[in-house]
Design a protein around this motif. Structure first.
Motif, short mmCIF file in Angstrom:
data_model
loop_
_atom_site.label_atom_id
_atom_site.label_comp_id
_atom_site.label_asym_id
_atom_site.label_seq_id
_atom_site.Cartn_x
_atom_site.Cartn_y
_atom_site.Cartn_z
N TYR A 1 10.85 -4.53 -5.57
CA TYR A 1 10.22 -3.76 -4.34
C TYR A 1 9.93 -4.96 -3.37
CZ TYR A 1 13.97 -0.30 -6.05
OH TYR A 1 15.20 0.53 -5.57
N LEU A 2 8.54 -5.16 -3.97
CA LEU A 2 7.31 -6.27 -3.39
C LEU A 2 8.19 -7.78 -3.05
CD1 LEU A 2 3.93 -5.52 -5.20
CD2 LEU A 2 4.70 -5.80 -2.67
N GLU A 3 9.23 -8.10 -4.16
CA GLU A 3 10.22 -9.20 -3.98
C GLU A 3 11.07 -8.48 -3.14
OE1 GLU A 3 11.38 -13.44 -5.07
OE2 GLU A 3 9.31 -11.74 -5.09
N LEU A 4 11.84 -8.06 -2.34
CA LEU A 4 13.08 -7.31 -2.10
C LEU A 4 12.46 -7.09 -0.41
CD1 LEU A 4 15.28 -4.64 -3.04
CD2 LEU A 4 15.74 -7.62 -2.52
N HIS A 5 11.20 -7.30 -0.23
CA HIS A 5 10.13 -7.16 0.80
C HIS A 5 10.07 -8.78 1.27
CE1 HIS A 5 7.71 -5.99 3.88
NE2 HIS A 5 6.40 -6.85 3.35
N ARG A 6 9.35 -9.16 0.23
CA ARG A 6 9.33 -10.78 0.48
C ARG A 6 10.56 -11.57 0.68
NH1 ARG A 6 9.54 -16.30 -1.39
NH2 ARG A 6 10.54 -14.38 -3.00
N LEU A 7 11.42 -10.72 0.20
CA LEU A 7 13.04 -11.51 1.62
C LEU A 7 13.85 -10.69 2.24
CD1 LEU A 7 14.37 -11.91 -2.85
CD2 LEU A 7 13.06 -13.72 -1.35
N GLY A 8 12.79 -9.45 2.99
CA GLY A 8 13.18 -9.89 3.66
C GLY A 8 14.20 -8.58 3.68
N HIS A 9 14.42 -7.57 2.80
CA HIS A 9 14.83 -6.15 2.34
C HIS A 9 14.67 -4.92 1.99
CE1 HIS A 9 18.27 -9.94 1.51
NE2 HIS A 9 17.80 -10.33 1.20
N ALA A 10 13.28 -5.23 2.29
CA ALA A 10 12.77 -3.59 1.73
C ALA A 10 11.81 -3.50 2.84
CB ALA A 10 11.70 -4.01 -0.01
N HIS A 11 11.83 -2.61 3.64
CA HIS A 11 10.96 -2.58 4.24
C HIS A 11 9.63 -1.04 4.52
CE1 HIS A 11 13.01 -4.99 6.52
NE2 HIS A 11 14.37 -5.10 5.90
N ASN B 1 1.14 -1.02 0.24
CA ASN B 1 0.10 0.11 -0.31
C ASN B 1 1.07 1.49 -0.13
OD1 ASN B 1 -1.05 -2.13 1.56
ND2 ASN B 1 -3.21 -0.89 0.72
N VAL B 2 2.05 1.11 1.02
CA VAL B 2 2.83 2.68 0.74
C VAL B 2 3.24 3.15 -0.56
CG1 VAL B 2 4.54 3.42 1.96
CG2 VAL B 2 3.13 2.81 3.40
N VAL B 3 3.75 1.07 -1.11
CA VAL B 3 4.54 1.67 -2.90
C VAL B 3 4.13 2.00 -3.15
CG1 VAL B 3 5.94 0.45 -4.00
CG2 VAL B 3 6.28 -0.27 -1.94
N ALA B 4 1.92 1.43 -3.42
CA ALA B 4 1.66 2.25 -4.59
C ALA B 4 1.11 3.25 -4.32
CB ALA B 4 -0.03 1.17 -4.38
N ALA B 5 0.71 4.29 -2.84
CA ALA B 5 0.56 5.00 -2.76
C ALA B 5 1.79 6.22 -3.15
CB ALA B 5 0.84 5.94 -1.18
N CYS B 6 3.08 5.44 -3.10
CA CYS B 6 4.35 6.60 -3.51
C CYS B 6 4.16 6.67 -4.71
CB CYS B 6 5.36 6.32 -2.91
SG CYS B 6 5.78 6.30 -1.26
N ALA B 7 3.74 5.95 -5.86
CA ALA B 7 3.79 6.09 -6.88
C ALA B 7 2.86 7.19 -7.17
CB ALA B 7 3.12 4.83 -7.22
N THR B 8 1.08 6.75 -6.75
CA THR B 8 0.66 7.65 -7.12
C THR B 8 0.67 9.05 -6.90
OG1 THR B 8 -0.82 6.69 -5.67
CG2 THR B 8 -1.08 5.88 -8.05
N ALA B 9 1.37 9.25 -5.66
CA ALA B 9 1.07 10.20 -4.92
C ALA B 9 1.29 11.45 -5.92
CB ALA B 9 2.04 10.68 -3.17
N PRO B 10 1.03 13.27 -6.66
CA PRO B 10 1.53 13.74 -6.71
C PRO B 10 2.53 14.74 -6.52
CG PRO B 10 -0.50 14.32 -6.29
CD PRO B 10 -0.03 13.39 -5.64
N ARG B 11 3.55 15.20 -7.41
CA ARG B 11 4.13 15.59 -6.90
C ARG B 11 4.97 16.67 -7.63
NH1 ARG B 11 6.64 11.97 -2.93
NH2 ARG B 11 6.21 9.92 -3.79
N PRO B 12 5.83 18.31 -7.62
CA PRO B 12 5.45 19.20 -8.08
C PRO B 12 6.61 19.08 -9.49
CG PRO B 12 5.28 19.93 -5.57
CD PRO B 12 5.02 18.10 -5.88
N GLY B 13 5.99 19.29 -10.08
CA GLY B 13 7.05 19.81 -11.05
C GLY B 13 7.48 18.31 -12.13
N GLN B 14 6.42 17.20 -11.29
CA GLN B 14 7.16 15.91 -12.59
C GLN B 14 5.66 15.28 -12.96
OE1 GLN B 14 8.87 12.75 -9.42
NE2 GLN B 14 6.97 11.60 -9.78
#
Length: 247
Positions: free
Chosen positions: A125-135, A99-112
């Motif tokens: 990054y979901l795979e890295l999270h599954r493997l315990g490396h991404a948080h 949910n956090v990754v998806a929200a970061c992907a869709t968040a509006p950012r100035p000039g972007q």
């Protein structure tokens, strides 16, 4: 005109040295390859990260200088801290990574226009999270997610990738909570990649790339935390962060 190095298709192949990064655009080192866990973890251990859009090939960066946050030096304004004292929000870790990754992907950012957190990046990054490396560190108002940050941890080094606010102050609280916990675990540094005016107000600093890479080598070689952070992080009341130093 120099071009970035084209990576081998072998995910275990080494990256070129950071000294080969371009000055224009600043820090562009390589292109191609893939986002498999072996290559991503190798990149982070060498201070390199992927950053590209849907209309570009896969690009790898190591800018100089490097924006970082020292976990003992996060600054929150006095006004913001006063509001935190009565906040009912709570902070958790690794309970809503996707949910956090998806929200970061869709968040509006100035000039972007669009997002660099492509579907391919999200899957990686979901795979890295599954493997315990991404948080992820998540801020909740009751059961509603109102902010968060995610990144990659290797040893005692945290490489921040993106954060977002679903309600005012959500990303500040997520970052301050992350720094608060990392500091208590003996993790001194958060990689913030490139200069950002918002992060500067929170205490971010620039490190020359050689110094940053030296710290990364040192910290990634230390023992870290295996697997999900949920239990180790616990539930942190946002009000606790009111004691963070004022800006």
């Amino acid at each position: 005109m120099r071009r970035p190095v084209l990576l081998s298709p072998d995910p275990d192949s080494p990256f070129p040295p950071a000294s080969q990064a371009l000055r224009e655009p600043e820090g562009l080192l390589a292109m191609g390859g893939d986002l498999r866990p072996a290559r991503l973890l190798n990149a982070y251990r060498h201070g390199i990260f992927p950053w590209y859009s849907d209309r570009q090939p896969l690009l790898w960066w190591t800018p100089d200088p490097r924006m970082v946050l020292f976990t003992e030096a996060i600054r929150l304004s006095s006004r913001f801290r006063r509001g935190l004292r009565s906040s009912p929000w709570q902070v958790r870790a690794d309970t809503a990574f996707a949910n956090v990754v998806a929200a970061c992907a869709t968040a509006p950012r100035p000039g972007q226009d669009g997002t660099w957190i492509t579907a391919e990046m999200q899957a990686a990054y979901l795979e890295l999270h599954r493997l315990g490396h991404a948080h992820s560190v998540e801020v909740f108002d009751g059961e509603q997610l109102v902010g968060g940050i995610y990144g990659v941890a290797i040893g005692r080094m945290f490489f921040g990738e993106s954060m977002y606010s679903g309600a005012s102050g959500g990303s500040k609280i997520a970052l301050a909570a992350l720094a608060h916990r990392l500091r208590s675990w003996g993790w001194p540094l958060i990689d913030a990649q490139v200069e950002n005016p918002h992060l500067l107000t929170l205490g971010a600093e620039s490190l020359p790339r050689p110094l940053f890479l030296a710290r990364v080598r040192e910290l990634t070689a230390m023992p870290g935390i295996e697997g999900p952070w949920t239990d180790r992080f616990g539930i942190l009341p946002a009000s606790v962060l009111a004691e963070v130093s004022a800006g």
